[in-house]
Design a protein around this motif. Structure first.
Motif, PDB file in Angstrom:
ATOM      1  N   TYR B 150       0.830  -1.192   0.000  1.00  0.00           N
ATOM      2  CA  TYR B 150       0.000   0.000   0.000  1.00  0.00           C
ATOM      3  C   TYR B 150       0.867   1.246   0.000  1.00  0.00           C
ATOM      4  CZ  TYR B 150      -3.436   3.349   1.733  1.00  0.00           C
ATOM      5  OH  TYR B 150      -4.241   4.430   1.900  1.00  0.00           O
ATOM      6  N   ARG B 153       2.772   1.787  -3.283  1.00  0.00           N
ATOM      7  CA  ARG B 153       1.824   2.164  -4.327  1.00  0.00           C
ATOM      8  C   ARG B 153       2.302   1.844  -5.729  1.00  0.00           C
ATOM      9  NH1 ARG B 153      -2.655   4.929  -3.552  1.00  0.00           N
ATOM     10  NH2 ARG B 153      -3.074   5.645  -1.441  1.00  0.00           N
ATOM     11  N   ASP B 158      -6.025   0.387  -2.915  1.00  0.00           N
ATOM     12  CA  ASP B 158      -6.432   0.717  -1.551  1.00  0.00           C
ATOM     13  C   ASP B 158      -5.821  -0.258  -0.571  1.00  0.00           C
ATOM     14  OD1 ASP B 158      -9.736   1.560  -2.657  1.00  0.00           O
ATOM     15  OD2 ASP B 158      -7.990   2.839  -2.298  1.00  0.00           O
TER      16      ASP B 158
END
Lengths: 217, 678
Positions: B150, B153, B158
């Motif tokens: 996360y 990225r 999400d």
């Protein structure tokens, strides 16, 4: 009381150095010792026989005997004592101390030999240095003693087969007039080589005292 | 190739049937040969796949050096890739590993095989470490991988999908671990650590997977949900074990009454286990843990109750099914790689692989640091490396990802691609290099343990000794509780679940009987007219040859007697038809006769010992038994009715230097003989 306390601490430290336990473990063991002997100075067989946990153990007699065996206490003589003090108690229990994590192979071998010697002494009840067929048979009988339906012949058969195995593994070919006297210590070591005694024959020495729960190391 | 043949046949069938339909009714020719492929299509294709898988497996082991260098799993995946490529070239869409097929048909045999033959002693001794690795290790892997994905990225995801992906990809796979570790033969401790972890982490994976899937569906997470998640974990794990235990007890109880229907005994074992798995899956409990619990619980009682043949049947069926399943899984994995929709994303895939490795290493090192404080046998650095390196991912991860719904997870294809890459990486790179690494690091290998009665006696002795010393120290430790459990088991449970008098048999005696049986069977199989050996497994063969210095006629006599006795046993080993197996003469014996027979057997056992003991029997004059003599004994063990021998013991002793002794040497003794110096 102060003088005897410091005197006791001194003996404890000596014991700790000799046997390899930590001071805290020695303290716990001392508490247990006084609990077992009901505050007397020496431990006798009856004290051990009173332990309820031991009552159902099939080899209880041999365990109790092992505490009073002179050979386990480092003395060169044979025979057994009638009563032992705290020092001897700790000495016998030190056979079950787990080896320290980072030790040399040589020392590990010594420890293994010591533990095997303890086992050997437990089997060799007449102190002649050899486990004869009779002694081995008694061992198997005791192991099977908690099963009522097993007759004595089964124990005999199993111990015979076991002796046979030892003989064929260690001695191999025998001459026409040779006997197999019994299992010597070297042969005992050889057949139990794969059992990894040094890692198995250990107990944790925490939480020793059932009255006061401690989490020692 | 086979598919082309099928297509060809199918085409012919279509053509022929068309012809039949288009011709007018009264001119119809009777179809001597017609093809109707649709009727058998499904079973035909299934069998074809299984046949293909088995032939491949066969082929690998025929190629001399291949199986030592490359683990089977890699080869099978490559075959799958080839087959998938072939199907694609032919223009059809290759089949994908259907998750339902995987979870309901392919996975259970492997897990049952693992659970039924789980070595229980090392498992319980290391249970704490295994649980720590399974639960805490998997949780750590999941959150570490998910959180870092996360944060980094790579694909603008999400948190929840990242965590879900983390949970899928972080679970160590039992199938892959089994496939690789079986071939490298490392020592028992490491094997049980990695393997136990791969089995027990199923509970964690199931909970996390459903948790994150549910959260992603609803869209928001509250603290109460997290708490419920934790509760769910305990329910899933313990519930699975409970379901498995219940079915295990049922199976054990059923096996108590199967004395008259031996043929279907194995079926009960398989059915109860499979039902345990399915029942657990109904409630979303951990099916793997149910299966393991069922196998572990039922094994000691079932084995005491069933016949020797049934035991062999169970063993070989389980091994066969699990082997076929494993092969099919890997082949399908390869085929699915060719088939599946792929969304390749370089950064995502590389970061995933790196994170998997990193989290595994960190997790293992960190957890070992903690558990070494509580272990008696500490895990060394080498051990930790093997545990970390042996964390392979496999088909379970793939199937779980495949089950994701496309609506909630639009990046499902990317996930699938990444997971397949991780699986390939772990299986190929780690699987292939682990064997040379094990050799390089000189990790202890598994010792080939012969069954030695001395070791068994002393293992039991040690158990009692340690329990006793713990009693003296007042310490309620591992041995104390194991002792209590054994006693409870003996007093209550064994009485219910084991039929007949086997319930009272101590472990030492059953071990001894099994050993005797094994040696007797070895004796039968090796053409025993020329090989006379002693009762123990380690008996040196040279002894028999050296002292066999007898005349021809005596040899013939001995052979005749042996043959006569052996043939009676041989007859019973011939395979029967299903119907004549049932009214077997041995099964009709009543319990008391069995007991008497057995006691007589034990008395008539013969052993060779030259130990000076107080003379049990004086030998008749003229007979001198020397150390060069040996005996042939026929023993019966109560647990096996399929091998019954005549209750006579043929013993003969051969004098080394006096070959002219007559037949009085062929003794028929009643008791065991301990000879001594005359």
């Amino acid at each position: 009381m102060g003088a005897s306390q410091s005197g006791r601490a001194h003996t404890f430290r000596d014991l700790a150095d000799k046997t390899g336990f930590s001071i805290e473990q020695i303290n716990n063991l001392h508490n247990r010792f006084t609990y077992l002997t009901q505050d007397e100075d020496t431990l006798r067989r009856e004290h051990l026989e009173n332990i309820s946990d031991l009552a159902l153990n099939p080899i209880r007699r041999q365990i109790i005997e092992a505490f009073f065996d002179k050979r386990n206490l480092g003395e060169k003589e044979k025979g057994s004592l009638q009563e032992i003090g705290f020092q001897e108690f700790v000495t016998v229990l030190s056979f079950f101390r787990p080896p320290k994590p980072r030790i040399a192979d040589e020392e590990m071998r010594n420890i293994k030999k010591e533990k095997l010697r303890f086992l050997f002494n437990m089997h060799d009840t007449d102190n002649d240095g050899v486990i004869t067929l009779d002694e081995y048979r008694r061992v198997v009988e005791e192991l099977l003693s908690s099963y009522e339906t097993i007759g004595a012949e089964t124990a005999k058969a199993i111990s015979d087969a076991a002796m046979l195995e030892v003989a064929s593994v260690t001695v191999g070919q025998m001459g026409p007039d040779e006997f197999y006297e019994g299992i010597t210590f070297e042969q005992f070591t050889q057949i139990l080589r794969n059992l990894e005694i040094e890692t198995k024959m250990n107990i944790h020495f925490w939480n020793l005292d059932t009255r006061t729960v401690q989490c020692g190391k | 190739m086979m598919k082309m043949l099928l297509l060809l046949l199918g085409c012919c069938g279509l053509v022929l049937s068309d012809q039949n339909q288009s011709a007018p009714r009264d001119q119809r020719v009777f179809p001597v040969l017609s093809i109707n492929y649709d009727y058998v299509q499904m079973p035909f294709e299934v069998s074809l796949w299984i046949l293909l898988a088995s032939l491949m497996k066969l082929g690998f082991h025929l190629i001399p050096r291949l199986s030592t260098v490359v683990p089977e799993s890699c080869l099978l995946i490559v075959v799958g890739l080839l087959v998938g490529g072939l199907i694609r070239v032919m223009g059809k869409r290759p089949p994908v590993l259907d998750s339902q097929l995987f979870f309901l048909c392919l996975l259970p045999p492997i897990i049952l095989d693992a659970g039924y033959f789980l070595p229980l002693r090392p498992f319980t001794e290391n249970a704490g470490s295994i649980l720590t690795f399974a639960v805490l290790g998997t949780l750590w892997n999941t959150f570490f991988t998910g959180a870092l994905l996360y944060i980094c990225r790579p694909a603008a995801l999400d948190l929840l999908p990242c965590l879900l992906f983390g949970s899928i990809v972080s679970a160590v796979d039992p199938v892959a671990v089994l496939a690789v570790f079986e071939e490298i033969h490392i020592n028992e401790l490491l094997h049980i650590l990695v393997f136990g972890e791969s089995l027990l982490n199923d509970a964690v994976t199931v909970v996390l997977y459903h948790l994150f899937e549910e959260f992603a569906h609803t869209g928001e997470v509250t603290a109460g949900d997290v708490f419920l998640g934790v509760v769910c974990f305990f329910v899933v794990a313990l519930g699975g074990v409970l379901v498995g235990g219940v079915y295990g007890v049922l199976a054990a109880f059923t096996s108590r009454f199967t004395a008259h229907t031996r043929v279907i005994e194995p079926l009960f074992v398989f059915l109860y286990s499979y039902m345990a798995y399915l029942s657990a899956e109904v409630f979303h409990l951990s099916g793997i843990m149910a299966l393991i619990a069922c196998g572990v619980v039922m094994r000691p009682y079932v084995e005491a109750n069933i016949s020797h043949k049934s035991y062999t049947t169970i063993k070989y069926f389980l091994k066969m099914w699990s082997s076929v399943s494993e092969t099919l899984i890997f082949i399908f994995l390869g085929v699915s790689t060719v088939a599946g929709p792929h969304a390749w994303n370089w950064t995502f895939v590389t970061i995933t692989i790196l994170l998997c490795l990193l989290s595994r290493v960190l997790g293992v090192v960190g957890l070992t640091f903690i558990i070494n404080k509580y272990r008696m046998v500490k895990l060394s650095g080498k051990d930790q490396f093997i545990v970390a390196y042996g964390g392979l991912r496999g088909a379970i991860a793939f199937s779980l990802a495949f089950l994701l719904s496309n609506d909630d997870f639009p990046m499902k294809d990317m996930f699938l691609t990444a997971i397949i890459t991780v699986i390939f990486f772990t299986v190929f790179v780690q699987g292939m290099t682990i064997r040379p690494l094990v050799d390089l690091l000189a990790v202890k290998k598994r010792k080939e343990s012969k069954c030695s009665i001395n070791e068994e006696i002393h293992t039991q002795f040690l158990e009692h000794l340690l329990a006793g010393i713990e009693g003296v120290c007042g310490h309620y430790g591992h041995h104390h509780w194991r002792d209590k459990l054994n006693r409870f088991n003996k007093r209550y449970i064994k009485r219910c679940l084991i039929g007949g008098e086997r319930s009272q048999e101590p472990q030492l005696v059953s071990f001894y009987n099994k050993m005797e049986l094994k040696q007797a069977m070895m004796l039968l199989e090796s053409n025993s007219s020329s090989n006379l050996s002693t009762v123990t497994a380690a008996a040196p063969r040279q002894r028999s040859r050296k002292t066999l210095n007898i005349s021809k006629e005596r040899e013939e006599e001995i052979r005749k007697i042996l043959r006569a006795n052996l043939q009676k046993t041989r007859q019973r080993l011939r395979s029967y038809s299903r119907h004549t197996l049932m009214p077997d003469a041995e099964d009709d014996w009543s319990e008391t006769r069995l007991k008497k027979q057995r006691e007589e057997m034990e008395r008539r056992m013969s052993h060779f010992l030259t130990v000076p003991a107080p003379p049990v029997r004086k030998l008749e004059s003229g007979e001198r038994l020397r150390s060069g003599s040996f005996f042939f004994s026929e023993r019966v063990s109560a647990g096996d009715e399929s091998i019954r021998r005549k209750p006579s013991v043929v013993k003969f002793s051969l004098e080394e230097k006096k070959p002219h002794r007559g037949p009085e040497h062929l003794l028929e003794e009643d008791e065991e003989l301990i000879h001594h110096r005359p």
